[in-house]
Design a protein around this motif. Structure first.
Motif, mmCIF file in Angstrom:
data_model
loop_
_atom_site.group_PDB
_atom_site.id
_atom_site.type_symbol
_atom_site.label_atom_id
_atom_site.label_comp_id
_atom_site.label_asym_id
_atom_site.label_seq_id
_atom_site.Cartn_x
_atom_site.Cartn_y
_atom_site.Cartn_z
ATOM 1 N N ASN A 213 4.491 1.976 -2.417
ATOM 2 C CA ASN A 213 5.109 2.822 -3.443
ATOM 3 C C ASN A 213 4.252 2.998 -4.688
ATOM 4 O O ASN A 213 4.201 4.077 -5.275
ATOM 5 C CB ASN A 213 6.472 2.246 -3.838
ATOM 6 C CG ASN A 213 7.491 2.345 -2.707
ATOM 7 O OD1 ASN A 213 7.383 3.220 -1.850
ATOM 8 N ND2 ASN A 213 8.467 1.458 -2.708
ATOM 9 N N ASN A 214 3.587 1.945 -5.118
ATOM 10 C CA ASN A 214 2.781 2.063 -6.338
ATOM 11 C C ASN A 214 1.333 2.482 -6.066
ATOM 12 O O ASN A 214 0.496 2.471 -6.968
ATOM 13 C CB ASN A 214 2.804 0.754 -7.136
ATOM 14 C CG ASN A 214 2.337 -0.429 -6.288
ATOM 15 O OD1 ASN A 214 1.789 -0.257 -5.200
ATOM 16 N ND2 ASN A 214 2.564 -1.626 -6.810
ATOM 17 N N LYS A 215 1.060 2.825 -4.799
ATOM 18 C CA LYS A 215 -0.230 3.398 -4.387
ATOM 19 C C LYS A 215 -1.417 2.467 -4.640
ATOM 20 O O LYS A 215 -2.536 2.925 -4.870
ATOM 21 C CB LYS A 215 -0.457 4.735 -5.088
ATOM 22 C CG LYS A 215 0.612 5.771 -4.787
ATOM 23 C CD LYS A 215 0.317 7.093 -5.478
ATOM 24 C CE LYS A 215 1.409 8.120 -5.143
ATOM 25 N NZ LYS A 215 1.151 9.431 -5.781
ATOM 26 N N THR A 216 -1.163 1.158 -4.580
ATOM 27 C CA THR A 216 -2.265 0.203 -4.739
ATOM 28 C C THR A 216 -2.927 -0.122 -3.405
ATOM 29 O O THR A 216 -4.031 -0.677 -3.380
ATOM 30 C CB THR A 216 -1.745 -1.100 -5.377
ATOM 31 O OG1 THR A 216 -0.707 -1.644 -4.554
ATOM 32 C CG2 THR A 216 -1.213 -0.844 -6.778
ATOM 33 N N ILE A 217 -2.240 0.209 -2.321
ATOM 34 C CA ILE A 217 -2.812 0.022 -0.983
ATOM 35 C C ILE A 217 -3.022 1.401 -0.359
ATOM 36 O O ILE A 217 -2.085 2.196 -0.253
ATOM 37 C CB ILE A 217 -1.900 -0.835 -0.083
ATOM 38 C CG1 ILE A 217 -1.663 -2.204 -0.718
ATOM 39 C CG2 ILE A 217 -2.503 -0.986 1.304
ATOM 40 C CD1 ILE A 217 -0.727 -3.094 0.087
ATOM 41 N N VAL A 218 -4.252 1.658 0.023
ATOM 42 C CA VAL A 218 -4.611 2.991 0.509
ATOM 43 C C VAL A 218 -5.347 2.883 1.839
ATOM 44 O O VAL A 218 -6.207 2.007 2.029
ATOM 45 C CB VAL A 218 -5.510 3.728 -0.510
ATOM 46 C CG1 VAL A 218 -5.950 5.080 0.028
ATOM 47 C CG2 VAL A 218 -4.772 3.899 -1.829
ATOM 48 N N GLY A 219 -4.984 3.772 2.748
ATOM 49 C CA GLY A 219 -5.711 3.866 4.010
ATOM 50 C C GLY A 219 -6.638 5.068 3.972
ATOM 51 O O GLY A 219 -6.239 6.158 3.556
ATOM 52 N N LYS A 220 -7.868 4.882 4.385
ATOM 53 C CA LYS A 220 -8.839 5.973 4.451
ATOM 54 C C LYS A 220 -9.069 6.301 5.922
ATOM 55 O O LYS A 220 -9.590 5.463 6.665
ATOM 56 C CB LYS A 220 -10.150 5.573 3.781
ATOM 57 C CG LYS A 220 -11.167 6.703 3.700
ATOM 58 C CD LYS A 220 -12.395 6.277 2.909
ATOM 59 C CE LYS A 220 -13.384 7.416 2.766
ATOM 60 N NZ LYS A 220 -14.575 7.014 1.976
ATOM 61 N N ARG A 221 -8.649 7.475 6.335
ATOM 62 C CA ARG A 221 -8.757 7.872 7.749
ATOM 63 C C ARG A 221 -9.833 8.933 7.924
ATOM 64 O O ARG A 221 -9.904 9.910 7.181
ATOM 65 C CB ARG A 221 -7.421 8.410 8.256
ATOM 66 C CG ARG A 221 -7.490 9.060 9.645
ATOM 67 C CD ARG A 221 -6.133 9.212 10.281
ATOM 68 N NE ARG A 221 -5.595 7.896 10.613
ATOM 69 C CZ ARG A 221 -4.382 7.710 11.152
ATOM 70 N NH1 ARG A 221 -3.592 8.733 11.378
ATOM 71 N NH2 ARG A 221 -3.956 6.493 11.452
ATOM 72 N N ASN A 222 -10.651 8.732 8.954
ATOM 73 C CA ASN A 222 -11.689 9.693 9.324
ATOM 74 C C ASN A 222 -11.436 10.139 10.753
ATOM 75 O O ASN A 222 -11.487 9.329 11.671
ATOM 76 C CB ASN A 222 -13.083 9.052 9.194
ATOM 77 C CG ASN A 222 -14.189 9.992 9.610
ATOM 78 O OD1 ASN A 222 -14.643 9.977 10.745
ATOM 79 N ND2 ASN A 222 -14.632 10.823 8.681
#
Length: 226
Positions: A213-222
């Motif tokens: 919710n607080n956008k501190t964990i992000v997934g980067k998808r390629n």
């Protein structure tokens, strides 16, 4: 996995645009359905007259586009339809940032794998790649060039590197204007590698996806927007 053989959901007004002009009644019925208007008995009879079994649909139109009301049904149909010895099972490259421990990262990765393409920038987790099958673009690559969300093309060539990682997927679109700019840029490569000159290269894209919710964990998808 995103459905290569089918749209996950066309709006009813889009369907009416592809109806033949001499079938105004059916187009009118679709418009009423899209507007939430109850059909009368005659209109219901028209719709029901076009019902057929799954077996009939497969026999009469094996390569036709199927419309489903949810992504789970799309995935189930695609997996069944793409069972062939020549298929390549391909998955996205996902990197997770912001986790404090391995358990949290594993949970976030699992969450990311289950997310809809609507929430992942149009990039699926998995694609079953089969030469000769149609695939739908799931995000706007280059709208001016016709490479927009919803465009469908037939896969004619798969390009892989030395590690067997897919680097480009080449599609031929029914409209020759789709991907004209991209096709022109790749003309020399196409000629050198004997690829269908109508083919358009689809390359990998990257999307950043918030996982909390607080956008501190992000997934980067390629991955490929297909």
């Amino acid at each position: 996995m995103v459905g290569p053989l089918l749209w996950r959901g066309l709006k009813f007004y889009e369907l009416t645009q592809i109806m033949r002009q001499d079938n105004e009644m059916f187009a009118s019925i679709l418009t009423k359905i899209g507007s939430g208007i109850i059909l009368n008995d005659d209109e219901l009879a028209v719709i029901e007259s076009r019902f057929c079994t799954k077996e009939e649909a497969l026999r009469q139109c094996p390569s036709g586009v199927r419309l489903f009301h949810d992504n789970a049904s799309v995935n189930a149909y695609n997996i069944l339809a793409l069972q062939t010895e020549n298929k390549i099972d391909s998955t996205a490259i996902d990197i997770i940032f912001g986790c404090t421990n391995h358990e949290q990262e594993a949970n976030m990765r699992q969450k990311l794998h289950k997310m809809s393409v609507i929430d992942t920038g149009g990039l699926p987790y998995e694609i079953i790649v089969v030469i000769g099958k149609p695939y739908i673009i799931t995000t706007n690559i280059d709208v001016v060039d016709g490479l927009a969300n919803g465009a469908v093309g037939k896969l004619v060539h798969i390009e892989q590197n030395d590690e067997n990682k897919i680097t480009h997927i080449w599609l031929v679109f029914p409209d020759k204007n789709t991907g004209m700019v991209a096709r022109r840029k790749a003309a020399a490569f196409v000629a050198e590698h004997n690829i269908d000159r109508r083919a358009v290269p689809i390359v990998r894209r990257t999307s950043n996806i918030s996982l909390n919710n607080n956008k501190t964990i992000v997934g980067k998808r390629n991955y490929f927007p297909l």
